[in-house]
Structures are given as structure tokens and as C-alpha cells.
Design a protein around this motif. Structure first.
Motif, PDB file in Angstrom:
ATOM      1  N   VAL A   5       0.861  -1.189   0.000  1.00  0.00           N
ATOM      2  CA  VAL A   5       0.000   0.000   0.000  1.00  0.00           C
ATOM      3  C   VAL A   5       0.891   1.230   0.000  1.00  0.00           C
ATOM      4  O   VAL A   5       1.876   1.294   0.751  1.00  0.00           O
ATOM      5  CB  VAL A   5      -0.930   0.020   1.237  1.00  0.00           C
ATOM      6  CG1 VAL A   5      -1.759   1.303   1.261  1.00  0.00           C
ATOM      7  CG2 VAL A   5      -1.831  -1.207   1.247  1.00  0.00           C
ATOM      8  N   GLY A  51     -10.076   2.315   2.609  1.00  0.00           N
ATOM      9  CA  GLY A  51     -11.201   1.466   2.215  1.00  0.00           C
ATOM     10  C   GLY A  51     -12.104   2.079   1.163  1.00  0.00           C
ATOM     11  O   GLY A  51     -12.991   1.396   0.637  1.00  0.00           O
ATOM     12  N   ILE A  63      -2.758   0.646  -4.287  1.00  0.00           N
ATOM     13  CA  ILE A  63      -2.705  -0.691  -3.683  1.00  0.00           C
ATOM     14  C   ILE A  63      -2.210  -1.651  -4.754  1.00  0.00           C
ATOM     15  O   ILE A  63      -2.780  -1.723  -5.845  1.00  0.00           O
ATOM     16  CB  ILE A  63      -4.085  -1.134  -3.157  1.00  0.00           C
ATOM     17  CG1 ILE A  63      -4.570  -0.176  -2.056  1.00  0.00           C
ATOM     18  CG2 ILE A  63      -4.018  -2.567  -2.617  1.00  0.00           C
ATOM     19  CD1 ILE A  63      -5.975  -0.475  -1.548  1.00  0.00           C
ATOM     20  N   ARG A  76     -12.524  -2.125  -4.740  1.00  0.00           N
ATOM     21  CA  ARG A  76     -11.154  -2.155  -4.219  1.00  0.00           C
ATOM     22  C   ARG A  76     -10.805  -3.560  -3.737  1.00  0.00           C
ATOM     23  O   ARG A  76     -11.690  -4.308  -3.281  1.00  0.00           O
ATOM     24  CB  ARG A  76     -11.003  -1.175  -3.051  1.00  0.00           C
ATOM     25  CG  ARG A  76     -11.153   0.271  -3.460  1.00  0.00           C
ATOM     26  CD  ARG A  76     -10.672   1.212  -2.377  1.00  0.00           C
ATOM     27  NE  ARG A  76     -10.844   2.592  -2.802  1.00  0.00           N
ATOM     28  CZ  ARG A  76     -10.177   3.616  -2.317  1.00  0.00           C
ATOM     29  NH1 ARG A  76      -9.277   3.429  -1.362  1.00  0.00           N
ATOM     30  NH2 ARG A  76     -10.389   4.838  -2.759  1.00  0.00           N
ATOM     31  N   THR A  78      -9.897  -4.608  -1.073  1.00  0.00           N
ATOM     32  CA  THR A  78      -9.835  -4.471   0.388  1.00  0.00           C
ATOM     33  C   THR A  78     -11.130  -4.977   1.006  1.00  0.00           C
ATOM     34  O   THR A  78     -12.181  -4.988   0.369  1.00  0.00           O
ATOM     35  CB  THR A  78      -9.643  -2.998   0.805  1.00  0.00           C
ATOM     36  OG1 THR A  78     -10.760  -2.220   0.336  1.00  0.00           O
ATOM     37  CG2 THR A  78      -8.362  -2.416   0.234  1.00  0.00           C
ATOM     38  N   THR A  79     -11.037  -5.391   2.256  1.00  0.00           N
ATOM     39  CA  THR A  79     -12.208  -5.716   3.061  1.00  0.00           C
ATOM     40  C   THR A  79     -12.030  -5.023   4.399  1.00  0.00           C
ATOM     41  O   THR A  79     -10.913  -4.968   4.927  1.00  0.00           O
ATOM     42  CB  THR A  79     -12.355  -7.231   3.283  1.00  0.00           C
ATOM     43  OG1 THR A  79     -12.359  -7.896   2.025  1.00  0.00           O
ATOM     44  CG2 THR A  79     -13.632  -7.561   4.020  1.00  0.00           C
ATOM     45  N   THR A  80     -13.125  -4.510   4.954  1.00  0.00           N
ATOM     46  CA  THR A  80     -13.058  -3.829   6.242  1.00  0.00           C
ATOM     47  C   THR A  80     -13.809  -4.626   7.300  1.00  0.00           C
ATOM     48  O   THR A  80     -14.944  -5.067   7.069  1.00  0.00           O
ATOM     49  CB  THR A  80     -13.643  -2.408   6.148  1.00  0.00           C
ATOM     50  OG1 THR A  80     -12.931  -1.670   5.158  1.00  0.00           O
ATOM     51  CG2 THR A  80     -13.522  -1.687   7.485  1.00  0.00           C
ATOM     52  N   PRO A 153      -9.057 -10.746   0.141  1.00  0.00           N
ATOM     53  CA  PRO A 153      -8.649  -9.363  -0.122  1.00  0.00           C
ATOM     54  C   PRO A 153      -7.130  -9.243  -0.180  1.00  0.00           C
ATOM     55  O   PRO A 153      -6.407 -10.020   0.445  1.00  0.00           O
ATOM     56  CB  PRO A 153      -9.208  -8.611   1.083  1.00  0.00           C
ATOM     57  CG  PRO A 153      -9.157  -9.611   2.197  1.00  0.00           C
ATOM     58  CD  PRO A 153      -9.501 -10.928   1.543  1.00  0.00           C
ATOM     59  N   ASP A 154      -6.659  -8.253  -0.923  1.00  0.00           N
ATOM     60  CA  ASP A 154      -5.231  -7.948  -0.900  1.00  0.00           C
ATOM     61  C   ASP A 154      -4.845  -7.270   0.416  1.00  0.00           C
ATOM     62  O   ASP A 154      -3.731  -7.431   0.904  1.00  0.00           O
ATOM     63  CB  ASP A 154      -4.863  -7.008  -2.054  1.00  0.00           C
ATOM     64  CG  ASP A 154      -4.903  -7.711  -3.400  1.00  0.00           C
ATOM     65  OD1 ASP A 154      -4.992  -8.946  -3.411  1.00  0.00           O
ATOM     66  OD2 ASP A 154      -4.838  -7.017  -4.430  1.00  0.00           O
ATOM     67  N   VAL A 155      -5.792  -6.488   0.948  1.00  0.00           N
ATOM     68  CA  VAL A 155      -5.552  -5.744   2.195  1.00  0.00           C
ATOM     69  C   VAL A 155      -6.781  -5.871   3.082  1.00  0.00           C
ATOM     70  O   VAL A 155      -7.909  -5.628   2.627  1.00  0.00           O
ATOM     71  CB  VAL A 155      -5.277  -4.246   1.912  1.00  0.00           C
ATOM     72  CG1 VAL A 155      -4.997  -3.497   3.221  1.00  0.00           C
ATOM     73  CG2 VAL A 155      -4.103  -4.078   0.947  1.00  0.00           C
ATOM     74  N   LEU A 157      -8.609  -4.328   6.351  1.00  0.00           N
ATOM     75  CA  LEU A 157      -8.648  -3.145   7.197  1.00  0.00           C
ATOM     76  C   LEU A 157      -9.467  -3.461   8.440  1.00  0.00           C
ATOM     77  O   LEU A 157     -10.616  -3.922   8.329  1.00  0.00           O
ATOM     78  CB  LEU A 157      -9.279  -1.975   6.434  1.00  0.00           C
ATOM     79  CG  LEU A 157      -8.666  -1.677   5.050  1.00  0.00           C
ATOM     80  CD1 LEU A 157      -9.474  -0.608   4.326  1.00  0.00           C
ATOM     81  CD2 LEU A 157      -7.204  -1.250   5.191  1.00  0.00           C
ATOM     82  N   THR A 186      -1.916 -12.036   4.387  1.00  0.00           N
ATOM     83  CA  THR A 186      -2.588 -10.831   3.876  1.00  0.00           C
ATOM     84  C   THR A 186      -2.037  -9.585   4.582  1.00  0.00           C
ATOM     85  O   THR A 186      -1.680  -9.634   5.756  1.00  0.00           O
ATOM     86  CB  THR A 186      -4.106 -10.938   4.118  1.00  0.00           C
ATOM     87  OG1 THR A 186      -4.595 -12.110   3.475  1.00  0.00           O
ATOM     88  CG2 THR A 186      -4.849  -9.723   3.591  1.00  0.00           C
TER      89      THR A 186
END
Length: 364
Positions: A5, A51, A63, A76, A78-80, A153-155, A157, A186
Motif C-alpha cells: 500500500v 477502504g 494498492i 477495491r 480491500t475488506t473492512t 482481499p489484498d488488504v 482493514l 494478507t
């Protein structure tokens, strides 16, 4: 999957209020980063920008090397995961975990297989057919984690995900969260205001204050070698002893304090060796005071003090000391659990020179 990131000059304003002020940060792929700071410091704003729930007023987010600044959350990688878990009460655990996969068009058989594999990852495979109300708070937290990871996810959160748990369970979940992150690989970006939690789980900690990054590094470095007075004070109890640089030459300096002069090597000045006449503040953790002659490292004695009060904490006594050279000053020191501690007792204020951190007083 996992990805690095990159945050470049991210700023977020709400009217005249600046929530995030020109923040730049690079996070490595597979790294566990913790955003740490008091309420209102900008950590949740930064997480929301990552996010896609907020757009930066200016700045850039990437990202995996791809521009994400204006990409909506759903698009994205991403997952939060939020503090309240947001599980569907009418769904079984396997359906909760598989919900994101269902939204992405994954077939039922594959969806259930993946959901059960992630429930197994968090130790709840045998509970796949239960519903959220049948679980404890810690178990619901694990289900939310499994659901977040199931979409690969790649990232990931995490917005204070452990805040609703009691102290014992929170510490247990810290260990589990760190272990799971190492297994899946991850990139995790985790928000908390709990210093102990940050040190327990982070590869690197980002200390934030008033919308800016105050310090950034491994937990041991942030605690032992802070780069600002705010970072030193926020990361744990510390004694701040004001002083003035009397001499500075050859990477060393002599600092005059009310407790006497202290000669320090350049390594003690994490913000750089100052010049003669500069105001500086010596930062000494309570556990770094010791008896004269203890240990192998060079020790400086900063005069005598008397014990004005103490409390037993199991691993140590936490003592309040009044220096004889400055009786109006209060020093906090930890003494061994085996020590004979009595009010009015005289002790030497001795500390290993290498444990002292000296920072410019103008940062206060």
C-alpha cells in the motif's frame, strides 16, 4: 493474495477542520501495520480513505501499484472489519462467512467449502451450522474475521475489532489475530488506541497525533527510541526531565538538568545531536532506573531521592520518588518485586546511559 500500500500526501478536511494532514506512508505486502493514537488523531479517517469510504481532499492512494484514490469500496481489493462485527443474525455461520462470495457469484458448493475452510482457520468449523446468537463475543469476532478473509482481499482493514472484548479475551484474540495473519499472509492495517495491543500484534506501528504521523517503526523501536515527545509519552509511562545542552562535540553532549549534568553519546539523541544552548528533554522509562552497580552498561547517577509512595504490581513496585536536588519534582521508578520498599527510604537515581532518550524540548 496480498499487496503493498502506498499513501502519498493524503489530506482530508471537513470544512475548516483538517482531520488528516499531508500523510505519506508505505506499507509492505504481507505486513501487519497498526495505526495508533488518541481519539481524533486521524487514524480512522486514514483507514476510511484506504477502504474508499472517504475520498482524500488531496493526495494519492495506491494498492498493489494500482491507482485507488477515487475507486469505490466495492471495487477495491480491500475488506473492512468493524468493531460491531455486523453479522446477519438470521444466517448460519457458514452463510455469514460465504456472504461476500455469494455477492460475487460463487456457486453454493464452492461457497460452502470455502466458508468452512475459513471457519476452520479461526477454529469454528464444527459450529458452521450455528447462528451468531449462539456464540460468545470472541467467537463472533472470529466469524467476522473469517468472512473478511473469505473474499481473498489484498488488504484487510480492521477498525478497532477487539474493542468490545474484555481484557482477558482481548489478549487471547490478539495472539490469535497475529497467528492467523501470519498464516494467510494478507496485508493487515489495524486501528487501535490501545498501546499494549499495538505492541502485541504489529510488525510496525504508526503513531498518529492531530492528523499527522509522529512516529513509525517496529514496536521495540517506537517504545525504546521514540522520535518525538508525544510518541514517548503515548507509548507508555515516562519521566520527562527538562535540560539544556552545555557542551556538544564529536557526536556527544553534556546536558544540564536539575538533577545534575548528564553526559550522553550521540545515539541517545534520536532527532539528531543538538547544539550548545539548545533546550532538550531527557526521557527515562520507569523500568530503566536501577541500583548503582547493577548491570554491565555504563550507569549515570542523577543524585539521591526518597520514596514518597509505592504500589505493588506483582512484577514490580511502582514507586514515586522525590529527588533531593529538586524535591518538587516527581519521578516514577519501578523497583524489583523482591525489594524492601518503605516510604521515606533513600535511593540512588541511577540509569544506564544507553536507556536515556533525549529529544528537542520544542516538540512538547
Amino acid at each position: 493474495m496480498t499487496a503493498p500500500v502506498s499513501i502519498e500526501n493524503a489530506t482530508k478536511t471537513f470544512g475548516s477542520f483538517t482531520a488528516l494532514d499531508n500523510v505519506s506512508l508505505d506499507i509492505n505486502a504481507g505486513e501487519f501495520i497498526v495505526l495508533l493514537g488518541p481519539s481524533g488523531c486521524g487514524k480512522t479517517t486514514l483507514l476510511s480513505i484506504l477502504g474508499g469510504f472517504l475520498s482524500p481532499t488531496k493526495g494519492r492512494i495506491a494498492i498493489g501499484g494500482k491507482e485507488m484514490t477515487n475507486v469505490p469500496p466495492a471495487k477495491r481489493p480491500t475488506t473492512t472489519m468493524f468493531q460491531d462485527y455486523a453479522l446477519f443474525p438470521h444466517m448460519k455461520l457458514k452463510d455469514n462467512v460465504g456472504f461476500g462470495l455469494r455477492m460475487r457469484g460463487v456457486g453454493k458448493t464452492e461457497r460452502e467449502e470455502r466458508a468452512k475452510s475459513f471457519l476452520d482457520l479461526v477454529g469454528l468449523k464444527t459450529s458452521a451450522d450455528k447462528k451468531p446468537h449462539e456464540l460468545s463475543g470472541g467467537q463472533r469476532q472470529r466469524v467476522a474475521l473469517a468472512r473478511a478473509l473469505a473474499v481473498d482481499p489484498d488488504v484487510l482493514l480492521l477498525d478497532e475489532p477487539l474493542g468490545a472484548l474484555d481484557l482477558k479475551l482481548r489478549r487471547q484474540m490478539q495472539d490469535e489475530l497475529k497467528a492467523i495473519q501470519k498464516r494467510v499472509g494478507t496485508t493487515f492495517v489495524h486501528v487501535t488506541h490501545d498501546q499494549e495491543e499495538a505492541m502485541a500484534i504489529a510488525d510496525r506501528i504508526v503513531v498518529m497525533n492531530q492528523g499527522k504521523i509522529e512516529d513509525f517503526g517496529p514496536p521495540s523501536e517506537i517504545y525504546m527510541r521514540p522520535r518525538s515527545l508525544f510518541s514517548a509519552g503515548f507509548m507508555g509511562e515516562v519521566n520527562f526531565i527538562p535540560g539544556k545542552v552545555m557542551e556538544a562535540a564529536s557526536g556527544r553532549a553534556v546536558v544540564e538538568t536539575r538533577l545534575g549534568n548528564v553526559a550522553l553519546p550521540g545515539t541517545c539523541f534520536t532527532a539528531g545531536v543538538p547544539s550548545a544552548g539548545d533546550a532538550t528533554t531527557l526521557c527515562i522509562r520507569p523500568e530503566h532506573f536501577r541500583g548503582a552497580g547493577e548491570g554491565d552498561a555504563p550507569v549515570t547517577v542523577m543524585g539521591q531521592a526518597t520514596i514518597s509512595g509505592s504500589a505493588f504490581f506483582g512484577t514490580h513496585y511502582r514507586c514515586h520518588l522525590a529527588p533531593m536536588a529538586a524535591p518538587d519534582m516527581s519521578i516514577v521508578a519501578h523497583m524489583p518485586q523482591s525489594a524492601a520498599v518503605a516510604e521515606g527510604q533513600a535511593v540512588a537515581l541511577a540509569v544506564n546511559v544507553g536507556d536515556i532518550v533525549a529529544l528537542p524540548s520544542k516538540q512538547a
